[in-house]
Enzyme design. Structure first.
Site, PDB file in Angstrom:
ATOM      1  N   THR A 199      11.266  50.801 -52.576  1.00  0.00           N
ATOM      2  CA  THR A 199      12.189  50.492 -51.495  1.00  0.00           C
ATOM      3  C   THR A 199      12.338  48.979 -51.406  1.00  0.00           C
ATOM      4  OG1 THR A 199      10.458  50.422 -49.784  1.00  0.00           O
ATOM      5  CG2 THR A 199      11.523  52.537 -50.183  1.00  0.00           C
ATOM      6  N   SER A 200      13.589  48.508 -51.320  1.00  0.00           N
ATOM      7  CA  SER A 200      13.864  47.084 -51.178  1.00  0.00           C
ATOM      8  C   SER A 200      13.242  46.310 -52.333  1.00  0.00           C
ATOM      9  CB  SER A 200      13.359  46.598 -49.817  1.00  0.00           C
ATOM     10  OG  SER A 200      13.816  45.294 -49.543  1.00  0.00           O
ATOM     11  N   LEU A 201      12.431  45.299 -52.045  1.00  0.00           N
ATOM     12  CA  LEU A 201      11.805  44.516 -53.097  1.00  0.00           C
ATOM     13  C   LEU A 201      10.935  45.370 -54.011  1.00  0.00           C
ATOM     14  CD1 LEU A 201      11.364  41.586 -54.185  1.00  0.00           C
ATOM     15  CD2 LEU A 201       9.351  41.496 -52.689  1.00  0.00           C
TER      16      LEU A 201
END
Length: 318
Positions: free
Chosen positions: A98-100
Site C-alpha cells: 500500500t502506498s510506498l
C-alpha cells in the site's frame, strides 16, 4: 490445499526510529541487506539511513518524518525483512503493498530490481520535498462514511485510504489537517496525526509529479513473477507501467477492497512493515473463526527476533 503465503508491505505512517534495531544487531542476514542497500543509497545521495535509524541517538518515540530518510528507510526495512523470510524458505505466493509499500511489493515480485526501486524511492522523496508545500495525514478510528458526512473533513481534506470498517485516513495541506484535527478533537473521535510532513494521496503533492516523472523514463518494468495484488486498484494485476509507483502514492489506497477479494481460509498473511499496521487491519477485516492466519514481525516494543522465529515456525507448520 496448502495455504498461500501473502507478504504485506505498508507505507508512510508506519515508521519510527530504531525500527528493526534488534534484527540489525542480532540477525546477520537482515543486517547484510540493510548495509548493502545503505551503501547504494549513500553512493547516490550521500545519506545513510542506517546511521540515521540506529546511530543518531534518536528514540523510537521521536517522529521519523524527514522524507529523505523515512522514504528509503521504509523500503529498506521491508525489503530486507522479505529477504530474511525467503532465505528461511518462506516465499510469497502473493504480495500486496500500500502506498510506498508498493515499491517493496514490486521489487519482491520482480517487477523492478531492488537497486531501481531504492533509486526511485529516493528520487520521489526529493521531488516531493523540493516542490510541495507542507501537509499531513490523519488516521481516524471511525466508520469511513464519516468522511462524506462531515463537511469539516471532506471540505478541507481528501480521503487517502480505507483500511477496514472502522479505520480510514485523510490527507491534505497543513491548514486542512489543522481544521480536520480541530473537528476530531471537538467531537472526541479517536485519531492520530501520522508522522508524515506531506499530504500523500491528495492534490497537495501534485507539484511533485512533473519533477518526478522524468526519473521513470527508461525504467524497465517486468511482468510480476509473483502474484501481485494492487493496493492502488484493490485487485490483482498482471502488468503495470512505470507510472504505477507515482500513482500508488497519489491516489487513494484501496486496502480493504483488496483484502475483501481474498478468502481468509486460503491465506497466511505476514506484515513485513515496521509496525504491524496491515496485520491489524487484516485481523479486523477477517473475523475470528474465518480460518485466517495473520502475523507481523516488527514492533516499536521490540522482541523482533522472537517474533521472526515464531512466525517462521508457525508458517512452516500451517
Amino acid at each position: 490445499m496448502a495455504k498461500s503465503v501473502v507478504f504485506l508491505f505498508p507505507g508512510q505512517g508506519s515508521q519510527y526510529y530504531r525500527m528493526g534495531i534488534e534484527l540489525y544487531e542480532r540477525h546477520s542476514g537482515f543486517r547484510e541487506w540493510m548495509d548493502r542497500m545503505d551503501r547504494r543509497l549513500y553512493q547516490s545521495t550521500g545519506r545513510s539511513v542506517v546511521l540515521e535509524l540506529y546511530g543518531s541517538g534518536r528514540k523510537s518515540e521521536e517522529p521519523l518524518d524527514h522524507l529523505s530518510y523515512s522514504h528509503p528507510a521504509i523500503f529498506m526495512v521491508e525489503y530486507a525483512l522479505a529477504q530474511v523470510m525467503m532465505e528461511n524458505g518462506i516465499y510469497p505466493d502473493l504480495v500486496l503493498g500500500t502506498s510506498l509499500g508498493e515499491f517493496a511489493s514490486c521489487a519482491v515480485a520482480g517487477v523492478i530490481d531492488w537497486e531501481t526501486a531504492l533509486e526511485l524511492v529516493a528520487n520521489q522523496a526529493d521531488a516531493v520535498r523540493n516542490t510541495c508545500e507542507p501537509g499531513g495525514m490523519i488516521a481516524i478510528v471511525s466508520d469511513p462514511a464519516l468522511f462524506t458526512q462531515a463537511a469539516e473533513l471532506h471540505t478541507n481534506t481528501e480521503l487517502a485510504a480505507v483500511n477496514d470498517q472502522s479505520h480510514f485516513v485523510v490527507s491534505g495541506t497543513s491548514e486542512g489537517i489543522r481544521q480536520a484535527e480541530a473537528y476530531l478533537k471537538q467531537t472526541r473521535i479517536a485519531h492520530q496525526v501520522l508522522p508524515v510532513r506531506y499530504g500523500f494521496h491528495s492534490a497537495s503533492i501534485d507539484a511533485a509529479e512533473t519533477a518526478y516523472k522524468p526519473s521513470l523514463t527508461g525504467i524497465h518494468v517486468n511482468r510480476p513473477q509473483v502474484k501481485l495484488v494492487s493496493g492502488l486498484y484493490g485487485m490483482g494485476i498482471t502488468s503495470l507501467s512505470s507510472d504505477y509507483v507515482w500513482d500508488a502514492v497519489r491516489h487513494p489506497i484501496r486496502f480493504r477492497e483488496a483484502m475483501q477479494r481474498m478468502n481468509p481460509s486460503e491465506h497466511i498473511c505476514v506484515d513485513l512493515g515496521p509496525s504491524g499496521t496491515l496485520a491489524n487491519f487484516t485481523k479486523h477485516l477477517w473475523k475470528q473463526g474465518s480460518g485466517a492466519h495473520v502475523y507481523s514481525v516488527l514492533s516499536p516494543f521490540q522482541k523482533d527476533l522472537d517474533r521472526l522465529q515464531t512466525t517462521i515456525r508457525r508458517i512452516r507448520q500451517a
